[in-house]
Design a protein around this motif. Sequence first.
Motif, short mmCIF file in Angstrom:
data_model
loop_
_atom_site.label_atom_id
_atom_site.label_comp_id
_atom_site.label_asym_id
_atom_site.label_seq_id
_atom_site.Cartn_x
_atom_site.Cartn_y
_atom_site.Cartn_z
N GLN A 1 0.84 -1.20 0.00
CA GLN A 1 0.00 0.00 0.00
C GLN A 1 0.87 1.25 0.00
O GLN A 1 0.59 2.22 -0.71
N ARG A 2 1.96 1.24 0.78
CA ARG A 2 2.87 2.39 0.81
C ARG A 2 3.56 2.58 -0.54
O ARG A 2 3.74 3.71 -0.99
N VAL A 3 3.94 1.48 -1.16
CA VAL A 3 4.59 1.56 -2.47
C VAL A 3 3.64 2.17 -3.49
O VAL A 3 4.01 3.07 -4.24
N ALA A 4 2.40 1.68 -3.52
CA ALA A 4 1.41 2.21 -4.46
C ALA A 4 1.16 3.68 -4.20
O ALA A 4 1.06 4.49 -5.14
N SER A 5 1.08 4.07 -2.94
CA SER A 5 0.86 5.47 -2.59
C SER A 5 2.03 6.33 -3.04
O SER A 5 1.85 7.43 -3.59
N HIS A 6 3.24 5.85 -2.83
CA HIS A 6 4.45 6.59 -3.24
C HIS A 6 4.49 6.75 -4.75
O HIS A 6 4.80 7.84 -5.26
N VAL A 7 4.20 5.69 -5.48
CA VAL A 7 4.24 5.74 -6.94
C VAL A 7 3.16 6.68 -7.47
O VAL A 7 3.39 7.45 -8.41
N LEU A 8 1.98 6.65 -6.87
CA LEU A 8 0.90 7.55 -7.28
C LEU A 8 1.32 9.01 -7.06
O LEU A 8 1.09 9.87 -7.92
N SER B 1 5.76 7.60 -17.86
CA SER B 1 5.37 6.30 -18.42
C SER B 1 5.89 5.17 -17.54
O SER B 1 5.16 4.22 -17.23
N LEU B 2 7.14 5.27 -17.12
CA LEU B 2 7.72 4.25 -16.23
C LEU B 2 7.00 4.22 -14.88
O LEU B 2 6.73 3.15 -14.33
N ALA B 3 6.70 5.40 -14.35
CA ALA B 3 6.00 5.48 -13.06
C ALA B 3 4.60 4.89 -13.18
O ALA B 3 4.13 4.20 -12.26
N ASN B 4 3.92 5.14 -14.30
CA ASN B 4 2.59 4.56 -14.50
C ASN B 4 2.66 3.04 -14.59
O ASN B 4 1.77 2.35 -14.07
N ASP B 5 3.70 2.51 -15.23
CA ASP B 5 3.88 1.06 -15.28
C ASP B 5 4.08 0.50 -13.86
O ASP B 5 3.50 -0.52 -13.50
N ASN B 6 4.92 1.19 -13.07
CA ASN B 6 5.14 0.76 -11.69
C ASN B 6 3.85 0.84 -10.87
O ASN B 6 3.59 -0.03 -10.03
N LEU B 7 3.05 1.86 -11.11
CA LEU B 7 1.78 2.00 -10.41
C LEU B 7 0.85 0.85 -10.77
O LEU B 7 0.19 0.27 -9.89
N SER B 8 0.80 0.49 -12.03
CA SER B 8 -0.04 -0.63 -12.46
C SER B 8 0.39 -1.93 -11.80
O SER B 8 -0.43 -2.71 -11.32
N LYS B 9 1.70 -2.16 -11.75
CA LYS B 9 2.22 -3.37 -11.12
C LYS B 9 1.92 -3.39 -9.62
O LYS B 9 1.52 -4.42 -9.08
#
Length: 86
Positions: A3-10, A38-46
């Motif tokens: 959850q923290r990773v997703a929040s950070h990437v967002l 684009s890379l950050a969006n890919d990381n967010l999707s993952k």
Amino acid sequence: RHQRVASHVLHRCTALQQQIDNSTEDDENAFFLQNDLSLANDNLSKATKTLEENRKELDEVEYLLNIVNPKLVWDRKEGLIGTNIV
């Protein structure tokens, strides 16, 4: 943790988009910012996919725990499992 990773990437995606919005069309950095976004969006999707998979797995485990012992209670946030004392 996920959850923290997703929040950070967002947060990173939002910041990059703001930088892109504030840049001019002929700005050389805009290309690199767009690439970073684009890379950050890919990381967010993952990260979102992993988070959803973890939620589904926890739902399944909680369902099975409830079948095994209906008196069990759990707290996902704290990661605690115990019995309901009434």
